[in-house]
Scaffold this active site. Structure first.
Site, PDB file in Angstrom:
ATOM      1  N   GLY A 109       6.746  13.222  -0.659  1.00 20.55           N
ATOM      2  CA  GLY A 109       5.598  13.242  -0.361  1.00 20.55           C
ATOM      3  C   GLY A 109       4.870  12.179   0.581  1.00 20.55           C
ATOM      4  O   GLY A 109       4.243  12.787   1.337  1.00 20.55           O
ATOM      5  N   HIS A 110       5.436  11.083   0.291  1.00 20.71           N
ATOM      6  CA  HIS A 110       4.825  10.198   1.214  1.00 20.71           C
ATOM      7  C   HIS A 110       5.344  10.292   2.631  1.00 20.71           C
ATOM      8  O   HIS A 110       4.561  10.336   3.815  1.00 20.71           O
ATOM      9  CB  HIS A 110       5.285   8.571   0.917  1.00 20.71           C
ATOM     10  CG  HIS A 110       4.621   8.111  -0.218  1.00 20.71           C
ATOM     11  ND1 HIS A 110       4.765   8.345  -1.484  1.00 20.71           N
ATOM     12  CD2 HIS A 110       3.424   7.204  -0.405  1.00 20.71           C
ATOM     13  CE1 HIS A 110       3.773   7.938  -2.270  1.00 20.71           C
ATOM     14  NE2 HIS A 110       2.848   6.933  -1.521  1.00 20.71           N
ATOM     15  N   GLU A 111       6.595  10.724   3.067  1.00 20.59           N
ATOM     16  CA  GLU A 111       6.984  10.795   4.321  1.00 20.59           C
ATOM     17  C   GLU A 111       6.415  12.395   4.998  1.00 20.59           C
ATOM     18  O   GLU A 111       6.022  12.131   6.095  1.00 20.59           O
ATOM     19  CB  GLU A 111       8.594  11.171   4.333  1.00 20.59           C
ATOM     20  CG  GLU A 111       9.179  11.440   5.588  1.00 20.59           C
ATOM     21  CD  GLU A 111       9.278  10.278   6.416  1.00 20.59           C
ATOM     22  OE1 GLU A 111       9.338  10.580   7.735  1.00 20.59           O
ATOM     23  OE2 GLU A 111       9.077   8.989   5.928  1.00 20.59           O
TER      24      GLU A 111
END
Length: 553
Positions: A489-491
């Protein structure tokens, strides 16, 4: 008496002898009479002299010997109070074994003044920036980031509204799954259909900003909002799907001969402790040997269909008003019912709304003045060199210049989201549980930080990722999958913002697990100050490093 032989000059003609006036004593040096017969104020004067001079002797009316105990105690209390009211010339100071407010052993926790100081520091930053810009350009502010924020605002608003509205398809799907008597039930085709819809929904709205050519500021907002509503939609659909299965099981027990008597499945709630997620089946297994096993199973299933507050029972919640309320509530985990406040406070909502725009203004100033120019200058310098050593030097210098701006940016983003935006929506919906964060600034490792700085996301991951995988795999593997999904999700967010897939954010997120394992060894565990310093250094350094790598490399 000698004092009665002296007369006032203007009164000598009347032939009346009067006592000489006594000069009042300094009340600052008068000492209260001790009960044990200590020094008395004006001890050298008779009662007649004190009464005629207008001065009090410091004593109350004598208590007769036959006075009742109540009168004796009242007189004693009055004496004690009068003694306490008299002041010493040099007041005594009470010394005791105490620690300072910043001492680790101190129980003092109110540091609101530093919060005020933080805002005053930001105000000083804005004022000095305005004065510098007026000197250099003649205008108080630069308008580069402001121009990005105002591009295609209406297009962004309409697209965001369509994205939010498209999540509402989950409600009619849930009604279909519940009313189905065959293959469309949730436990059969319902779950795959919902999963396919969520995957297609995410692919559409993630690619939408790229198709329209939005600015990075618009993509920041829209991507984060899209992921937020993906989690809300998933929680709504999968929790109601579980309840539909539970309702079918309860109805089937009306004919217990052909119904399943397996233990009731308790869906993990956001407040369930991690160690308790796998205990439901063990607890229920004990009832199989009891005579009332069937009644107990019915009770367990009925309790699962009822809200924690006992006011709503599935399927009473499958309404448009309930779904609209859930969309506005500042939570990512669906429940049949939430605790509410008595009423909306308009003034509180006004101040939180004002703080939202104030934080956005400060974020814009910080980006415009201290982040964008540094990245722009570094990008120009990197285009003119080919040496690896010079490239590393420019990257190191850029990271060092971004340390303080990104620390301020991180704190402002935290405040605007978790204190003001979520607080404003909590006020609008009268949502009573406003524990959106804990004291993450005291974190000693990254697991503690992930639990405390973003409690809504932590509850979602614990309930729908860790809790859903825990019955099928070990605790360590469930933790790994949870971190893996969070890293993806962060990427995804960084890729949508920078239009680059580099994997820096993914690697940084996954590297937290070995760091946590190292911090929990016997050589490092328990050293709270050292671990907190390491947390803050890695946090500040990581933010500026991620930005420099994604933008410049």
């Amino acid at each position: 008496m000698a004092v009665t032989t002296s007369h006032q000059p203007h009164e000598a003609s009347d032939g009346i002898a009067r006592p000489r006036p006594i000069k009042p004593g300094n009340p600052g040096v008068l000492r209260a009479q001790e009960e044990n017969g200590g020094l008395k104020a004006n001890s050298g004067l008779s009662n007649f002299e004190l009464s005629t001079s207008g001065m009090s002797s410091g004593r109350s009316t004598p208590i007769p010997p036959d006075a009742p105990p109540s009168a004796v105690f009242i007189s004693s209390a009055r004496k004690q109070i009068r003694a306490q009211q008299k002041h010493r010339l040099f007041p005594s100071i009470d010394y005791a074994a105490r620690v300072s407010h910043f001492d680790p052993k101190s129980e003092y926790r109110d540091f609101r003044g530093f919060f005020v100081l933080f805002w005053i520091g930001l105000a000083i930053m804005v004022i000095t920036t305005m004065l510098r810009n007026i000197k250099d350009t003649g205008f108080p502010f630069r308008v580069g980031v402001w121009a990005l924020l105002t591009q295609r605002v209406w297009q962004l608003a309409l697209t965001d509204g369509a994205m939010v509205a498209s999540t509402a398809l989950s409600l009619p799907l849930q009604k279909v799954f519940r009313n189905s008597k065959g293959w469309l039930r949730w436990e059969r085709a319902g779950m795959p259909i919902q999963s396919i819809y969520q995957a297609a929904w995410l692919a559409l709205w993630v690619n939408w900003p790229f198709m329209l050519g939005w600015t990075w500021t618009a993509q920041v907002f829209f991507t984060l909002h899209t992921i937020t509503f993906l989690m809300k939609m998933h929680s709504y659909a999968f929790y109601n799907g579980h309840l539909s299965t539970t309702e079918h099981r309860l109805s089937a027990l009306d004919n217990p001969e052909s119904a399943s008597t397996a233990a009731a499945v308790r869906y993990p709630r956001s407040s369930t402790h991690l160690d308790d997620l796998g205990q439901s089946a063990k607890e229920k297994k004990a009832h199989k040997d009891e005579e009332d096993a069937l009644a107990q199973l019915r009770e367990d299933l009925a309790l699962e269909l009822t809200s924690p507050l006992g006011q709503v029972t599935y399927p009473q919640n499958l309404t448009w008003s309930n779904y609209g309320d859930y969309i506005l509530c500042p939570t990512l985990c669906y429940e049949l019912e939430y605790p509410r406040t008595a009423s909306l406070q308009p003034l509180e909502l006004f101040w939180k709304t004002l703080a939202i725009f104030g934080c956005i203004f400060l974020l814009t100033i910080t980006s415009e003045e201290f982040i964008v120019p540094v990245l722009h200058d570094a990008s120009l310098r990197l285009n003119d060199i080919s040496s690896t050593s010079e490239t590393l030097l420019i990257l190191s210098e850029t990271i060092s210049l971004l340390l303080f701006p990104f620390m301020v940016t991180f704190l402002l983003v935290f405040l605007v989201i978790f204190e003001y935006v979520l607080g404003a929506f909590a006020e609008i919906t009268c949502f009573a549980d406003r524990h959106f964060y804990s004291d993450w600034w005291n974190s000693c490792d990254w697991l503690e930080f992930s639990r405390e700085w973003n409690i809504p996301v932590h509850h979602f991951l614990r309930r729908h990722v860790y809790g859903a995988s825990r019955p099928y795999m070990s605790r360590n593997m469930s933790t790994l999958i949870t971190f893996l999904l969070s890293a993806v999700g962060h990427e995804l967010v960084m890729g949508c913002i920078t239009k680059k897939l580099r994997g820096y954010g993914f690697l940084a997120q996954m590297s937290q697990l070995p760091i946590v394992a190292l911090q929990r060894t016997k050589w490092v565990k328990g050293k709270e100050l050292f671990n907190n310093i390491a947390f803050w250094i890695s946090m500040i350094l990581g933010l500026s490093m991620m930005c420099a790598l994604y933008v410049l490399v």
